[in-house]
Design a protein around this motif. Structure first.
Motif, mmCIF file in Angstrom:
data_model
loop_
_atom_site.group_PDB
_atom_site.id
_atom_site.type_symbol
_atom_site.label_atom_id
_atom_site.label_comp_id
_atom_site.label_asym_id
_atom_site.label_seq_id
_atom_site.Cartn_x
_atom_site.Cartn_y
_atom_site.Cartn_z
ATOM 1 N N MET A 100 0.832 -1.372 0.141
ATOM 2 C CA MET A 100 -0.079 -0.063 0.088
ATOM 3 C C MET A 100 1.003 1.137 0.015
ATOM 4 O O MET A 100 0.949 2.011 -0.934
ATOM 5 N N LEU A 101 1.492 1.360 1.027
ATOM 6 C CA LEU A 101 2.333 2.735 1.126
ATOM 7 C C LEU A 101 3.810 2.293 0.652
ATOM 8 O O LEU A 101 4.304 1.158 0.805
ATOM 9 N N ASN A 102 4.483 3.030 -0.162
ATOM 10 C CA ASN A 102 5.693 2.964 -0.601
ATOM 11 C C ASN A 102 6.682 3.336 0.118
ATOM 12 O O ASN A 102 6.848 4.691 0.403
ATOM 13 N N HIS A 103 7.406 2.376 0.790
ATOM 14 C CA HIS A 103 8.284 2.793 1.842
ATOM 15 C C HIS A 103 9.668 3.001 1.271
ATOM 16 O O HIS A 103 10.804 3.417 1.995
ATOM 17 N N ASN A 104 10.045 2.673 0.035
ATOM 18 C CA ASN A 104 11.290 3.100 -0.596
ATOM 19 C C ASN A 104 11.547 4.607 -0.433
ATOM 20 O O ASN A 104 10.917 5.219 -1.073
ATOM 21 N N LYS A 105 12.886 5.117 -0.019
ATOM 22 C CA LYS A 105 12.726 6.336 0.332
ATOM 23 C C LYS A 105 13.497 7.204 -0.890
ATOM 24 O O LYS A 105 13.140 8.368 -1.155
ATOM 25 N N HIS A 158 5.868 12.134 -8.651
ATOM 26 C CA HIS A 158 4.912 13.139 -8.605
ATOM 27 C C HIS A 158 4.303 13.300 -7.104
ATOM 28 O O HIS A 158 4.462 12.181 -6.377
ATOM 29 N N ALA A 159 3.690 14.374 -6.864
ATOM 30 C CA ALA A 159 3.116 14.679 -5.529
ATOM 31 C C ALA A 159 1.672 13.721 -5.632
ATOM 32 O O ALA A 159 1.538 13.234 -6.780
ATOM 33 N N PRO A 160 1.370 13.215 -4.645
ATOM 34 C CA PRO A 160 1.500 13.285 -3.096
ATOM 35 C C PRO A 160 2.850 12.385 -2.716
ATOM 36 O O PRO A 160 3.085 11.306 -3.300
ATOM 37 N N PHE A 161 3.509 13.263 -1.870
ATOM 38 C CA PHE A 161 4.762 12.422 -1.317
ATOM 39 C C PHE A 161 4.616 11.887 0.168
ATOM 40 O O PHE A 161 5.201 10.766 0.431
ATOM 41 N N TRP A 162 3.350 12.036 0.899
ATOM 42 C CA TRP A 162 3.203 11.290 1.989
ATOM 43 C C TRP A 162 1.690 11.129 2.140
ATOM 44 O O TRP A 162 0.929 11.966 1.791
ATOM 45 N N HIS A 163 1.256 9.817 2.653
ATOM 46 C CA HIS A 163 0.072 9.303 2.898
ATOM 47 C C HIS A 163 -0.342 9.663 4.296
ATOM 48 O O HIS A 163 0.500 9.233 5.285
ATOM 49 N N ASN A 164 -1.377 10.192 4.685
ATOM 50 C CA ASN A 164 -1.465 10.407 5.989
ATOM 51 C C ASN A 164 -2.356 9.379 6.803
ATOM 52 O O ASN A 164 -2.713 9.511 7.997
ATOM 53 N N GLY A 165 -2.464 8.366 6.062
ATOM 54 C CA GLY A 165 -2.840 6.838 6.829
ATOM 55 C C GLY A 165 -4.312 6.536 6.772
ATOM 56 O O GLY A 165 -4.595 5.905 7.414
ATOM 57 N N SER A 166 -5.058 7.745 6.364
ATOM 58 C CA SER A 166 -6.246 7.506 6.508
ATOM 59 C C SER A 166 -6.903 6.527 5.388
ATOM 60 O O SER A 166 -6.474 6.612 4.390
#
Lengths: 319, 190
Positions: A1-6, A11-19
């Motif tokens: 789900m979230l891509n944890h490779n740094k 493109h944006a979005p760069f961060w997922h707020n977890g909702s």
């Protein structure tokens, strides 16, 4: 789900707020817990049985329809469990098992999945299930009749039925504080007003429901009830009575703001909420049903697509 | 019964589509797009109000005095058919797009149970002329209201991922049933 490779250029979005859908469902269930626990405390193991059965059946139907339509199994997002919980909150504690099974089938399959699953349903699934049960087996929802064997230390009279049949003389024994603390007969999770208000506040504070809908719903109920009461105070109960009895509070905080069947813009939300509130009191006072919340919200679900046509002007549009 | 009660009763409580289940064919057929639904609603309002009034006059001043009441069905259909023909010619000349959008359902207003049913109901209830006018208007507005609400919902359903066996008319029928259920809200109000 979230891509944890740094180190990825994207493109944006760069961060997922977890909702996510599951977060929403679980937080709504947490918000509903005080009222449900109060109901279980009052009505004992029978109520616990109805709640568990309703949640299990809702998940079971969801799994079955997922398998039949060969889509990804969606019981993990918690929406089916939420439907089951909200459905049980409306039922009386003495509901037989087949009533729960039929109701959750209608809610999950006809209310939600044949419209393409979560997010596609034009009507609130819980209310469709419940409305069909009311239309089909009205006797099982006559709270005076079905809860007659309980003795909980207060008058086991369904307040809305009392005011409908006897006028305000029938409801003198109900105090507003008592109604708020759940001293009334009714559905398992819909009598404890204070718990429902706390749950609703929590949901509003966390941003899971919109305050516009809840507030305008309560305002609609209050003003219409006040007008009826001023007109004839022997026949029609006062506004606070209507706010804290029946399904008003659960409707305002858990049923009316359902995601896909309620509007998204400011003015439509006000129209939607106020319309449902006004219709609720109209049905209670001059309609043929004792409580009007279920049909009032369903009716507003129907008007919702038209309401949403009132939208802000597109940026830069001329004329 | 006062005029207000007839109006509210005809539009909401005894809605001709959702409480009396008359005229379901155009209800399902023309509700996929909002423009056609609005056009159909307007056409039905026009035809139903005029047909209600004209059939009442015909019944009271021609069929009853000459003892031709048994010819009621045929006479009424004739009136409705000529009205529909009139609407059709008008639309073909002035709004060709709507004419194309309504397609087969425009001539089918002739056999629209809602129009014919409303005329018969007015006669059977023995309403006077003014009440017939109000009642016909109420039924027609109720028809239009239900059709437009249904079109709003259906425009959304088209965007949803409905399972294949249920697409189009099947989901329309299910939704029509739920619509009728929501109109239980008005039960017993007059």
């Amino acid at each position: 789900m979230l891509n944890h490779n740094k180190l990825i250029v994207s493109h944006a979005p760069f961060w997922h707020n977890g909702s996510s859908i599951s977060t929403r469902s679980y937080h709504t269930m947490i918000a509903a817990l005080p009222a449900v626990l109060m109901g279980i405390f009052q009505y004992g193991p029978r109520a616990l049985g109805v709640v568990s059965l309703s949640i299990s059946f809702a998940i079971l139907w969801e799994l079955a329809i997922n398998k039949i339509t060969r889509r990804t199994v969606s019981i993990g997002d918690g929406n089916a469990a939420l439907i089951g919980l909200l459905f049980a909150m409306l039922l009386p504690a003495t509901s037989p098992w087949w009533l729960v099974a039929t109701g959750t089938f209608v809610a999950v399959v006809i209310g939600k999945h044949i419209y393409g699953g979560i997010g596609g349903n034009p009507f609130n699934p819980v209310l469709i299930g419940f409305a069909i049960l009311i239309a089909a087996w009205r006797d099982f929802f006559d709270f005076n009749e079905v809860l007659v064997n309980y003795d909980l230390g207060f008058a086991m009279v369904y307040p809305l039925a009392a005011v409908k049949h006897l006028g305000t003389a029938g409801i003198e024994s109900f105090s507003t504080a008592g109604l708020l603390l759940g001293q009334q007969s009714g559905g398992i999770g819909s009598t404890f007003g204070l718990g429902l208000i706390f749950g609703g506040m929590y949901l509003i504070a966390r941003g899971f429901i919109r305050w516009e809908i809840s507030l305008s719903f309560l305002a609609g109920v209050f003003i219409t009830a006040l007008l009826f009461n001023l007109n004839n105070s022997n026949l029609y109960a006062g506004p606070f009575f209507h706010l804290f009895t029946g399904y008003t509070l659960i409707g305002a905080f858990f049923l009316a703001p359902e995601d896909s069947s309620s509007p998204v813009n400011f003015i439509p939300m006000l129209i939607y909420g106020a319309g449902a509130g006004v219709m609720t009191v109209l049905i209670r006072n001059i309609g043929s049903y004792v409580d009007g919340v279920v049909f009032a919200i369903l009716l507003m679900n129907l008007i919702n697509p038209l309401c949403d046509k009132i939208r802000p002007k597109a940026l830069g549009k001329v004329g | 019964m006062g005029y207000m009660e007839i109006l509210i009763g005809g539009i909401f409580v005894n809605n001709i589509l959702l409480a009396q289940f008359l005229g379901n064919c155009p209800f399902l057929g023309t509700s996929k797009k909002m423009e056609t639904a609005v056009g159909m609603a307007m056409a039905v309002v026009f035809v139903l109000v005029l047909a209600g009034v004209i059939t009442w006059v015909l019944y009271a001043f021609f069929l009853v005095p000459y003892k031709l009441v048994y010819m009621r069905t045929i006479a009424f259909i004739l009136v409705i058919a000529s009205l529909v023909q009139f609407v059709e010619m008008f639309l073909k000349k002035s709004i060709p797009a709507l004419y194309a959008g309504l397609g087969i359902f425009l001539p089918l207003i002739t056999t629209n149970c809602a129009v014919f049913g409303a005329c018969i109901l007015n006669i059977d209830k023995e309403l006077n002329f003014m009440k017939t006018l109000v009642q016909s208007t109420a039924y027609a507005v109720g028809f239009g209201l239900a059709l437009i609400l249904f079109a709003g919902v259906r425009e959304r359903i088209i965007l949803a991922r409905v399972p294949k066996p249920l697409q189009d008319t099947s989901i329309g029928l299910v939704t029509a049933g739920i619509l009728s259920l929501t109109f239980y809200a008005f039960k017993g109000m007059i």
